[in-house]
Scaffold this active site. Sequence first.
Site, PDB file in Angstrom:
ATOM      1  N   LYS A   1       0.778  -1.407   0.014  1.00 25.42           N
ATOM      2  CA  LYS A   1      -0.124   0.001  -0.014  1.00 25.42           C
ATOM      3  C   LYS A   1       0.705   1.222  -0.100  1.00 25.42           C
ATOM      4  CE  LYS A   1      -3.835   2.132   2.192  1.00 25.42           C
ATOM      5  NZ  LYS A   1      -4.749   1.940   3.435  1.00 25.42           N
TER       6      LYS A   1
ATOM      7  N   TYR B   1       0.608   4.846   6.438  1.00 22.94           N
ATOM      8  CA  TYR B   1       1.906   4.303   6.500  1.00 22.94           C
ATOM      9  C   TYR B   1       2.900   5.520   6.253  1.00 22.94           C
ATOM     10  CZ  TYR B   1       0.245  -0.452   5.745  1.00 22.94           C
ATOM     11  OH  TYR B   1      -0.320  -1.481   5.749  1.00 22.94           O
TER      12      TYR B   1
ATOM     13  N   SER C   1      -5.380 -15.545   9.762  1.00 27.62           N
ATOM     14  CA  SER C   1      -5.243 -14.367   9.060  1.00 27.62           C
ATOM     15  C   SER C   1      -5.664 -14.487   7.826  1.00 27.62           C
ATOM     16  CB  SER C   1      -3.676 -14.087   9.294  1.00 27.62           C
ATOM     17  OG  SER C   1      -3.375 -12.891   8.067  1.00 27.62           O
TER      18      SER C   1
ATOM     19  N   MET D   1      -4.850 -12.197   5.474  1.00 26.57           N
ATOM     20  CA  MET D   1      -4.118 -11.143   4.788  1.00 26.57           C
ATOM     21  C   MET D   1      -2.958 -12.020   4.232  1.00 26.57           C
ATOM     22  SD  MET D   1      -5.534  -8.196   4.774  1.00 26.57           S
ATOM     23  CE  MET D   1      -4.243  -7.052   4.681  1.00 26.57           C
TER      24      MET D   1
END
Length: 170
Positions: free
Chosen positions: A40, A67, A101, A103
């Site tokens: 990202k 971020y 998870s 992700m």
Amino acid sequence: MTGDDVKDVEVNFGMHKNIIEGLEAAGNPLQHTYFNTGAKWYGAALGPILKTPSREDDPRHPPPNFYYNMQDYCEQRVKAGARWTWSSLRPDPVAGYSRGSFMNISVSIAVYASICKELRLEALRFPGTELSWNALNDYVDVDLLAEATIYCATLKETANQAFNINNGDY
């Protein structure tokens, strides 16, 4: 993630900042803070990344991106005299065992394969476009990411820096 980039900055950066400042206020001095950023950072959430592999010095895409706030905050605090250091890794999609998870590209492939089996399809077919089939993709093995995380968090040579981490094209 809320789907609202401005709200995501407020929530995620807020947690990052509150943890650091809360520990400091409680008299628990930090030595190092580490955070993952990921693809990202390079705009993956906005669409295809046009340059693979990405480089740590690639220009930022237009904000908001929490971020950026996290790293900028750490850089500013260190420049202002914080007694701790920071580091960050920017992994591409993660592959490997990760209980609970979603992700993780391995889970996505396993779910897709299970659906194909349930539908009694003869072959596991690629579900994307020809463009995505022919695209260059980087991935990182979860074990490599774990080793690199320990490396970044414990070696003074990695202090106050961000690094890409991946196993290369598959």
